[in-house]
Motif scaffolding. Structure first.
Motif, PDB file in Angstrom:
ATOM      1  N   MET A 119       0.857  -1.202   0.000  1.00  0.00           N
ATOM      2  CA  MET A 119       0.000   0.000   0.000  1.00  0.00           C
ATOM      3  C   MET A 119       0.889   1.247   0.000  1.00  0.00           C
ATOM      4  O   MET A 119       1.801   1.342   0.830  1.00  0.00           O
ATOM      5  N   ASN A 120       0.641   2.154  -0.942  1.00  0.00           N
ATOM      6  CA  ASN A 120       1.547   3.300  -0.979  1.00  0.00           C
ATOM      7  C   ASN A 120       1.158   4.387   0.033  1.00  0.00           C
ATOM      8  O   ASN A 120       0.022   4.453   0.500  1.00  0.00           O
ATOM      9  N   ASN A 121       2.154   5.203   0.354  1.00  0.00           N
ATOM     10  CA  ASN A 121       1.949   6.189   1.410  1.00  0.00           C
ATOM     11  C   ASN A 121       0.970   7.286   1.004  1.00  0.00           C
ATOM     12  O   ASN A 121       0.291   7.849   1.848  1.00  0.00           O
ATOM     13  N   GLU A 122       0.885   7.562  -0.315  1.00  0.00           N
ATOM     14  CA  GLU A 122      -0.080   8.570  -0.776  1.00  0.00           C
ATOM     15  C   GLU A 122      -1.494   8.148  -0.380  1.00  0.00           C
ATOM     16  O   GLU A 122      -2.309   8.965   0.043  1.00  0.00           O
ATOM     17  N   PHE A 123      -1.755   6.861  -0.559  1.00  0.00           N
ATOM     18  CA  PHE A 123      -3.079   6.329  -0.220  1.00  0.00           C
ATOM     19  C   PHE A 123      -3.377   6.543   1.267  1.00  0.00           C
ATOM     20  O   PHE A 123      -4.470   6.986   1.642  1.00  0.00           O
ATOM     21  N   LEU A 124      -2.380   6.235   2.089  1.00  0.00           N
ATOM     22  CA  LEU A 124      -2.559   6.427   3.533  1.00  0.00           C
ATOM     23  C   LEU A 124      -2.794   7.905   3.864  1.00  0.00           C
ATOM     24  O   LEU A 124      -3.608   8.241   4.716  1.00  0.00           O
ATOM     25  N   LYS A 125      -2.076   8.760   3.155  1.00  0.00           N
ATOM     26  CA  LYS A 125      -2.230  10.206   3.394  1.00  0.00           C
ATOM     27  C   LYS A 125      -3.647  10.677   3.051  1.00  0.00           C
ATOM     28  O   LYS A 125      -4.231  11.494   3.753  1.00  0.00           O
ATOM     29  N   ILE A 126      -4.163  10.136   1.929  1.00  0.00           N
ATOM     30  CA  ILE A 126      -5.530  10.546   1.530  1.00  0.00           C
ATOM     31  C   ILE A 126      -6.522  10.152   2.616  1.00  0.00           C
ATOM     32  O   ILE A 126      -7.365  10.954   3.037  1.00  0.00           O
ATOM     33  N   ILE A 127      -6.411   8.923   3.089  1.00  0.00           N
ATOM     34  CA  ILE A 127      -7.348   8.482   4.141  1.00  0.00           C
ATOM     35  C   ILE A 127      -7.166   9.332   5.395  1.00  0.00           C
ATOM     36  O   ILE A 127      -8.145   9.716   6.059  1.00  0.00           O
ATOM     37  N   PHE A 157      -9.262  12.285   6.393  1.00  0.00           N
ATOM     38  CA  PHE A 157     -10.657  12.129   6.823  1.00  0.00           C
ATOM     39  C   PHE A 157     -10.820  11.419   8.169  1.00  0.00           C
ATOM     40  O   PHE A 157     -11.938  11.177   8.609  1.00  0.00           O
ATOM     41  N   ILE A 158      -9.726  11.065   8.797  1.00  0.00           N
ATOM     42  CA  ILE A 158      -9.827  10.407  10.106  1.00  0.00           C
ATOM     43  C   ILE A 158      -9.072  11.219  11.164  1.00  0.00           C
ATOM     44  O   ILE A 158      -8.412  12.203  10.844  1.00  0.00           O
ATOM     45  N   LYS A 159      -9.203  10.768  12.415  1.00  0.00           N
ATOM     46  CA  LYS A 159      -8.698  11.579  13.532  1.00  0.00           C
ATOM     47  C   LYS A 159      -7.176  11.681  13.559  1.00  0.00           C
ATOM     48  O   LYS A 159      -6.621  12.705  13.905  1.00  0.00           O
ATOM     49  N   SER A 160      -6.518  10.562  13.203  1.00  0.00           N
ATOM     50  CA  SER A 160      -5.061  10.577  13.338  1.00  0.00           C
ATOM     51  C   SER A 160      -4.409  10.152  12.023  1.00  0.00           C
ATOM     52  O   SER A 160      -5.096   9.691  11.110  1.00  0.00           O
ATOM     53  N   ASP A 161      -3.080  10.296  11.932  1.00  0.00           N
ATOM     54  CA  ASP A 161      -2.372   9.856  10.730  1.00  0.00           C
ATOM     55  C   ASP A 161      -2.394   8.329  10.642  1.00  0.00           C
ATOM     56  O   ASP A 161      -2.084   7.639  11.614  1.00  0.00           O
ATOM     57  N   LEU A 162      -2.760   7.851   9.477  1.00  0.00           N
ATOM     58  CA  LEU A 162      -2.847   6.397   9.281  1.00  0.00           C
ATOM     59  C   LEU A 162      -1.459   5.847   8.953  1.00  0.00           C
ATOM     60  O   LEU A 162      -0.778   6.360   8.067  1.00  0.00           O
ATOM     61  N   THR A 163      -1.074   4.820   9.682  1.00  0.00           N
ATOM     62  CA  THR A 163       0.234   4.210   9.421  1.00  0.00           C
ATOM     63  C   THR A 163       0.029   2.777   8.936  1.00  0.00           C
ATOM     64  O   THR A 163      -1.078   2.229   9.031  1.00  0.00           O
ATOM     65  N   GLN A 164       1.135   2.191   8.424  1.00  0.00           N
ATOM     66  CA  GLN A 164       1.047   0.839   7.841  1.00  0.00           C
ATOM     67  C   GLN A 164       0.521  -0.186   8.843  1.00  0.00           C
ATOM     68  O   GLN A 164      -0.160  -1.132   8.464  1.00  0.00           O
ATOM     69  N   MET A 188      -1.760   0.180  10.916  1.00  0.00           N
ATOM     70  CA  MET A 188      -3.187   0.402  11.250  1.00  0.00           C
ATOM     71  C   MET A 188      -4.121  -0.005  10.107  1.00  0.00           C
ATOM     72  O   MET A 188      -5.326   0.235  10.176  1.00  0.00           O
ATOM     73  N   ILE A 189      -3.544  -0.616   9.064  1.00  0.00           N
ATOM     74  CA  ILE A 189      -4.351  -0.791   7.849  1.00  0.00           C
ATOM     75  C   ILE A 189      -5.495  -1.803   7.990  1.00  0.00           C
ATOM     76  O   ILE A 189      -6.394  -1.827   7.149  1.00  0.00           O
ATOM     77  N   ASP A 190      -5.440  -2.604   9.039  1.00  0.00           N
ATOM     78  CA  ASP A 190      -6.554  -3.535   9.239  1.00  0.00           C
ATOM     79  C   ASP A 190      -7.525  -3.067  10.317  1.00  0.00           C
ATOM     80  O   ASP A 190      -8.439  -3.807  10.698  1.00  0.00           O
ATOM     81  N   GLU A 191      -7.304  -1.860  10.791  1.00  0.00           N
ATOM     82  CA  GLU A 191      -8.234  -1.335  11.798  1.00  0.00           C
ATOM     83  C   GLU A 191      -9.486  -0.799  11.110  1.00  0.00           C
ATOM     84  O   GLU A 191      -9.426  -0.294   9.978  1.00  0.00           O
ATOM     85  N   ASN A 192     -10.592  -0.894  11.820  1.00  0.00           N
ATOM     86  CA  ASN A 192     -11.857  -0.450  11.255  1.00  0.00           C
ATOM     87  C   ASN A 192     -11.855   1.073  11.070  1.00  0.00           C
ATOM     88  O   ASN A 192     -11.613   1.816  12.028  1.00  0.00           O
ATOM     89  N   LEU A 193     -12.092   1.516   9.843  1.00  0.00           N
ATOM     90  CA  LEU A 193     -12.014   2.953   9.547  1.00  0.00           C
ATOM     91  C   LEU A 193     -13.085   3.748  10.296  1.00  0.00           C
ATOM     92  O   LEU A 193     -12.872   4.895  10.667  1.00  0.00           O
ATOM     93  N   ARG A 194     -14.197   3.113  10.540  1.00  0.00           N
ATOM     94  CA  ARG A 194     -15.259   3.802  11.299  1.00  0.00           C
ATOM     95  C   ARG A 194     -14.769   4.091  12.722  1.00  0.00           C
ATOM     96  O   ARG A 194     -14.998   5.179  13.257  1.00  0.00           O
ATOM     97  N   ASP A 195     -14.082   3.086  13.285  1.00  0.00           N
ATOM     98  CA  ASP A 195     -13.534   3.293  14.635  1.00  0.00           C
ATOM     99  C   ASP A 195     -12.476   4.396  14.649  1.00  0.00           C
ATOM    100  O   ASP A 195     -12.252   5.048  15.677  1.00  0.00           O
ATOM    101  N   THR A 204     -11.869  -1.211   6.101  1.00  0.00           N
ATOM    102  CA  THR A 204     -10.480  -0.977   6.541  1.00  0.00           C
ATOM    103  C   THR A 204      -9.689  -0.397   5.366  1.00  0.00           C
ATOM    104  O   THR A 204     -10.101  -0.520   4.206  1.00  0.00           O
ATOM    105  N   ALA A 205      -8.547   0.197   5.693  1.00  0.00           N
ATOM    106  CA  ALA A 205      -7.687   0.742   4.638  1.00  0.00           C
ATOM    107  C   ALA A 205      -7.227  -0.375   3.699  1.00  0.00           C
ATOM    108  O   ALA A 205      -7.170  -0.202   2.478  1.00  0.00           O
ATOM    109  N   ASN A 206      -6.937  -1.517   4.271  1.00  0.00           N
ATOM    110  CA  ASN A 206      -6.473  -2.659   3.502  1.00  0.00           C
ATOM    111  C   ASN A 206      -7.529  -3.120   2.484  1.00  0.00           C
ATOM    112  O   ASN A 206      -7.242  -3.351   1.308  1.00  0.00           O
TER     113      ASN A 206
END
Lengths: 82, 393
Positions: A1-9, A12-19, A21-28, A63-65
């Motif tokens: 998964m590229n970092n640009e994708f993580l940056k886009i997500i 829209f979420i509370k914190s910076d998404l890191t590699q 965290m990609i299986d964490e529920n995005l709603r959570d 999830t991000a994944n």
């Protein structure tokens, strides 16, 4: 998964998404319904893809994944059409 | 019908819809007969959907027919309206026939077996579309035979009809509300075209004016007495439900297409983030959802009425079913107008390959004129005098 994708997500979420965290529920992580749509539009624009109706489900955005798998699939489909 | 059978009908409707889509534009542009559309419905065995199984029909209910009308209208509104009105004639025959009229029962079986199409002839020059009266009277030759001599200024799908269901006055000395319903096969009549159909929209219905003449027998009369009851019990409710279903399906289709276009990346001029766009889309969605819910509610109310075996529906039901037609016809037209605002000149006002908004706009403009809303509003105003206590009991 590229970092640009993580940056886009991350927009829209509370914190910076890191590699790791990609299986964490995005709603959570704070992705509410309207933010999901904003995210969808952002991803479509960035990757120059369109999500078909059948992909617009809770599962796709769970999830991000999961979302990344769909994005890759759509990007590949788009490329194969070119 | 079982759920599985219902699902098969829905799948069939979608397959037919896809084929209708291919021909709808050409039929509209060239103002040609919708024969291809009706033939598609016949080949898909949709003409006998509402005929009970014991008569060889599909045994489907009105809810299913409403769903099918929506799906067909998403391909071609003209064809869907013709089919919806055919369903109205079928329900009228099935539910109101004289039980001792073997001719009508055999005819229903034939219609079912051969997937035949029934057009209705209810309009007249002097009375317009008023269902409760007729000007043309039968000329009785004997106790059993009469001459039918009837003009119909607007007969939807008249040139394709296998059968005609015709309103006429019992005889020349009868009151204008002494209406009979006559069923005649095409080859029992001499049919002459009176006028051609060149309208703003609904061009595919080919609703030419025609003149019908023929010597018929008493057995051709489906309904001999109390036509007003049949009108209130079947003709009006089923007609309004099927029309509203068709208009709703056509609007849902362009709404869906519009959103797909907006979401295509090369159409960024629609500016995904525009507040104006979202507000307009929400206004369209509000209309679609409200009509959808109202339609579903009326289908349930109508089913309740039929199960309760009352002779006449209540005044409240009459008001509500009229309101379905008034509301659906006016609001769904507004929705097409809003969608045209969103789409703009190129994809909205101009005919194009991507989205048929201009056709839907022209088609839906006819909705409030068909059985004119003013007539229904007058009726509802009067009926309200008898039914105004709306608080829960």
């Amino acid at each position: 998964m590229n970092n640009e994708f993580l940056k886009i997500i991350s927009i829209f979420i509370k914190s910076d998404l890191t590699q790791n965290m990609i299986d964490e529920n995005l709603r959570d992580l704070g992705l509410d319904s309207l933010a999901t749509i904003e995210l969808l539009l952002e991803i479509e624009e960035y990757y120059d893809i369109s999500f078909p109706d059948e992909y617009l489900s809770e599962k796709t955005f769970s999830t991000a994944n999961q979302l990344w798998k769909v994005v890759i699939q759509l990007v590949n489909m788009e490329n194969s059409l070119v | 019908m079982t759920l599985i059978e219902d699902n098969k009908v829905i799948s069939q409707a979608y397959m037919t819809r896809d084929k209708l889509k291919e021909i709808a534009s050409a039929i509209d542009s060239n103002n040609i007969s919708p024969e291809a559309g009706i033939n598609l419905l016949k080949r898909s065995n949709l003409m006998n959907l509402l005929i009970p199984v014991e008569f060889g029909g599909g045994g489907g209910g009105l809810q299913l027919a409403s769903d099918v009308a929506q799906i067909l209208a998403s391909g071609c509104l003209s064809t869907s309206m013709m089919w919806g009105m055919h369903c109205q004639q079928i329900m009228t025959l099935i539910e109101n026939r004289n039980n001792d009229n073997n001719h009508i029962e055999q005819t229903i079986k034939n219609i079912s077996q051969n997937q035949e199409y029934i057009a209705s002839v209810t309009t007249e020059v002097e009375k317009g579309g008023d269902l409760f009266s007729a000007q043309s009277a039968l000329s009785w030759i004997s106790e059993n035979e009469f001459i039918l001599d009837r003009e119909g200024p607007i007969v939807t799908g008249g040139n394709l009809a296998d059968f005609f269901l015709i309103t006429v006055r019992r005889e020349s000395s009868s009151l204008k509300n002494d209406v009979l319903l006559v069923l005649a096969r095409k080859n029992e009549l001499e049919i002459r075209q009176l006028s051609s159909w060149n309208p703003l929209g609904m061009r595919g219905t080919n609703s030419n004016g025609i003149h019908l003449y023929g010597k018929l027998e008493r057995a051709n009369i489906v309904i001999l007495n109390n036509f007003e009851k049949i009108t209130q019990r079947t003709l009006i409710p089923v007609g309004h439900i099927m029309w509203a279903s068709s208009w709703l399906g056509a609007t849902k289709d362009i709404y869906h297409k519009m959103i797909r276009i907006i979401r295509e990346n090369h159409n960024k001029r629609y500016s995904n983030k525009s507040d104006y766009l979202y507000i307009k889309l929400s206004q369209v969605r509000l209309i679609i959802d409200t009509v959808d819910v109202y339609l579903r509610n009326m289908l349930v109310e109508y089913e309740d009425f039929r199960k309760a075996s009352y002779e006449y529906p209540s005044k409240r039901f009459n008001i509500n079913i009229n309101n379905l037609k008034i509301f659906a016809s006016e609001e769904l037209f507004k929705a097409t107008d809003l969608l045209m605002d969103i789409a703009g000149m190129n994809l909205g006002y101009l005919k194009n390959e991507k989205i048929p908004i201009e056709r839907a706009f022209r088609d839906l403009r006819s909705a409030k004129l068909m059985y004119h809303n003013d007539r229904l509003a007058m009726a509802n105003g009067k009926l309200s005098l008898f039914d105004s206590d709306l608080l829960p009991r």
